[in-house]
Enzyme design. Structure first.
Site, PDB file in Angstrom:
ATOM      1  N   LYS A   1      69.182  -8.208 118.186  1.00 33.53           N
ATOM      2  CA  LYS A   1      69.915  -9.475 118.098  1.00 33.53           C
ATOM      3  C   LYS A   1      70.757  -9.482 116.822  1.00 33.53           C
ATOM      4  CE  LYS A   1      69.573 -14.356 117.862  1.00 33.53           C
ATOM      5  NZ  LYS A   1      69.513 -14.531 116.406  1.00 33.53           N
ATOM      6  N   ASP A   2      70.203  -8.926 115.755  1.00 34.09           N
ATOM      7  CA  ASP A   2      70.962  -8.805 114.501  1.00 34.09           C
ATOM      8  C   ASP A   2      71.578  -7.407 114.453  1.00 34.09           C
ATOM      9  OD1 ASP A   2      70.305 -11.384 113.135  1.00 34.09           O
ATOM     10  OD2 ASP A   2      68.293 -10.652 113.496  1.00 34.09           O
TER      11      ASP A   2
ATOM     12  N   MET B   1      66.405 -15.470 121.808  1.00 32.31           N
ATOM     13  CA  MET B   1      65.378 -16.140 121.005  1.00 32.31           C
ATOM     14  C   MET B   1      65.726 -16.019 119.527  1.00 32.31           C
ATOM     15  SD  MET B   1      61.752 -15.523 122.772  1.00 32.31           S
ATOM     16  CE  MET B   1      61.487 -15.999 124.462  1.00 32.31           C
TER      17      MET B   1
ATOM     18  N   GLY C   1      59.068 -14.504 109.298  1.00 25.43           N
ATOM     19  CA  GLY C   1      58.098 -15.456 109.835  1.00 25.43           C
ATOM     20  C   GLY C   1      58.702 -16.363 110.893  1.00 25.43           C
ATOM     21  N   ALA C   2      58.013 -17.508 111.149  1.00 28.16           N
ATOM     22  CA  ALA C   2      58.370 -18.412 112.257  1.00 28.16           C
ATOM     23  C   ALA C   2      58.465 -17.584 113.533  1.00 28.16           C
ATOM     24  CB  ALA C   2      59.674 -19.158 111.971  1.00 28.16           C
TER      25      ALA C   2
ATOM     26  N   SER D   1      64.506 -18.006 115.507  1.00 29.75           N
ATOM     27  CA  SER D   1      63.760 -19.063 114.811  1.00 29.75           C
ATOM     28  C   SER D   1      64.651 -20.289 114.630  1.00 29.75           C
ATOM     29  CB  SER D   1      63.294 -18.567 113.444  1.00 29.75           C
ATOM     30  OG  SER D   1      62.574 -17.370 113.613  1.00 29.75           O
TER      31      SER D   1
ATOM     32  N   GLY E   1      65.090  -6.168 115.513  1.00 30.02           N
ATOM     33  CA  GLY E   1      65.678  -6.660 116.761  1.00 30.02           C
ATOM     34  C   GLY E   1      67.169  -6.362 116.817  1.00 30.02           C
TER      35      GLY E   1
ATOM     36  N   HIS F   1      59.766 -11.520 118.110  1.00 34.81           N
ATOM     37  CA  HIS F   1      59.027 -10.784 117.074  1.00 34.81           C
ATOM     38  C   HIS F   1      57.805 -10.087 117.677  1.00 34.81           C
ATOM     39  CE1 HIS F   1      60.859 -14.107 114.549  1.00 34.81           C
ATOM     40  NE2 HIS F   1      61.235 -13.032 113.892  1.00 34.81           N
TER      41      HIS F   1
ATOM     42  N   GLN G   1      69.167 -13.417 100.691  1.00 32.76           N
ATOM     43  CA  GLN G   1      70.071 -13.262 101.831  1.00 32.76           C
ATOM     44  C   GLN G   1      70.583 -14.611 102.345  1.00 32.76           C
ATOM     45  OE1 GLN G   1      66.827 -11.271 104.218  1.00 32.76           O
ATOM     46  NE2 GLN G   1      67.833 -12.268 105.925  1.00 32.76           N
TER      47      GLN G   1
HETATM   48  O1  PAF Z   1      65.878 -10.114 110.355  1.00 30.66           O
HETATM   49  C1  PAF Z   1      65.171 -10.652 109.488  1.00 30.66           C
HETATM   50  O2  PAF Z   1      64.243 -11.397 109.791  1.00 30.66           O
HETATM   51  C2  PAF Z   1      65.491 -10.403 108.023  1.00 30.66           C
HETATM   52  O3  PAF Z   1      66.853 -10.289 107.801  1.00 30.66           O
HETATM   53  C3  PAF Z   1      64.722  -9.181 107.447  1.00 30.66           C
HETATM   54  C4  PAF Z   1      65.141  -7.899 108.125  1.00 30.66           C
HETATM   55  C5  PAF Z   1      63.231  -9.401 107.601  1.00 30.66           C
HETATM   56  C6  PAF Z   1      65.036  -9.037 105.952  1.00 30.66           C
HETATM   57  O4  PAF Z   1      64.686 -10.170 105.241  1.00 30.66           O
END
Ligand code: PAF
Length: 289
Positions: free
Chosen positions: A148-149, A187, A30-31, A189, A146, A36, A60
């Site tokens: 980004k991660d 970008m 979200g956010a 959150s 993304g 996104h 997490q």
């Molecule tokens: O990247 C994220 O927003 C989170 O790590 C994900 C993949 C939704 C898992 O909670």
């Protein structure tokens, strides 16, 4: 767009969508921001229907991380998703995702151990577990994340390969290039936590990364280029730097020499109390950004 928050409703809604085509899943916490929404648009290119999930996944977050402060704005997010043509929003409660007695965790060794895995113990176990559950709950043909991660994407692909996931199969797990603000900041959150002064200083991160990449690609000593990048961050007011690493793009093994194949420069650093991460392609066969 339909919004569902129980597994029973989800199964019915997904079965219904599947009758008229393929499904792409975009997991989020979200956010929502433009990054996104780019994932949603990209998802529509891969499948007939887009299912988005919004779940701030407690497993997490570490004990000293920002779980409680993490922005939650379901109504605004739902309106944005509806405008992007998303068919179904899966927004489970914590109890629906982790019922009393929940006892299972997925741990992907190797690729999740360095970088963010070293500074956020348990983080990728939480990510792998919740993403595996989301895949099983929705059984999408495609899933999008993304870039980004970057490390998260590598962990998810490894998990899907190792557990023989069929829906989605590994080749249908798509990474989407990082969306950036006009000045180059990736970008996130978490950018919302930055004060105006911190936001102004944060642009040093992508700028110093690009400078380091130019130096490395020109054949400069890798250690020297990474040291100059650290110094630029310190000068801009960044506090502890978790890592500044040049790594193989797939295995994430650190590289000490000019890369011969696809590589990534990855950085995590704090400014004020906010931890920012970024990564960019380096060397031959970059292509994607
Ligand atoms: O990247 C994220 O927003 C989170 O790590 C994900 C993949 C939704 C898992 O909670």
């Amino acid at each position: 767009m339909q919004t569902v928050s129980t597994l029973v409703e989800l199964r019915l809604a997904v079965d219904d969508l599947r009758k008229s085509g393929t499904i792409a899943l975009v997991p989020t916490m979200g956010a929502l921001h433009e990054g996104h929404l780019t994932l949603m648009r990209e998802a529509r290119r891969h499948a007939d229907h887009v299912v988005a999930s919004i779940f701030v996944n407690p497993t997490q977050f570490g004990p000293n991380e920002d779980l409680d402060a993490y922005p939650r704005r379901l109504a605004e997010d739902a309106a944005l998703l509806e405008a992007e043509g998303v068919a179904l929003l899966w927004a489970p409660t914590v109890e629906a995702m982790y019922p009393t007695g929940f006892a299972t965790s997925i741990s992907v060794s190797g690729v999740s151990e360095g970088l963010c895995g070293a500074s956020r113990p348990g983080h990728f176990d939480g990510v792998a577990t919740v993403v595996c559950k989301l895949f099983n709950q929705v059984r999408p043909d495609h899933a999008l994340f993304g870039e980004k991660d970057w490390q998260q994407l590598a962990v998810i692909r490894t998990m899907a390969r190792d557990l023989d996931l069929v829906l989605p199969q590994v080749s249908n797990i798509h990474g989407v290039p990082t969306v950036r603000e006009a000045d180059g900041l990736a970008m996130s959150s978490r950018n919302a936590y930055l004060s105006p002064e911190q936001r102004a200083a944060a642009v040093t991160l992508p700028r110093a990364m690009r400078a380091a990449i130019e130096d490395i690609e020109a054949g400069d000593n890798v250690a020297g280029a990474l040291m100059r990048l650290r110094a630029a961050l310190a000068e801009a007011g960044f506090g502890p730097v978790d890592y500044v690493t040049l790594a193989d793009a797939t295995s994430l093994a650190p590289l000490a020499e000019t890369p011969q194949g696809p590589a990534r420069l990855l950085v995590a650093a704090r400014i004020g109390g906010t931890r920012l991460i970024d990564n960019m392609p380096v060397g031959p066969a970059k292509g994607e950004e």
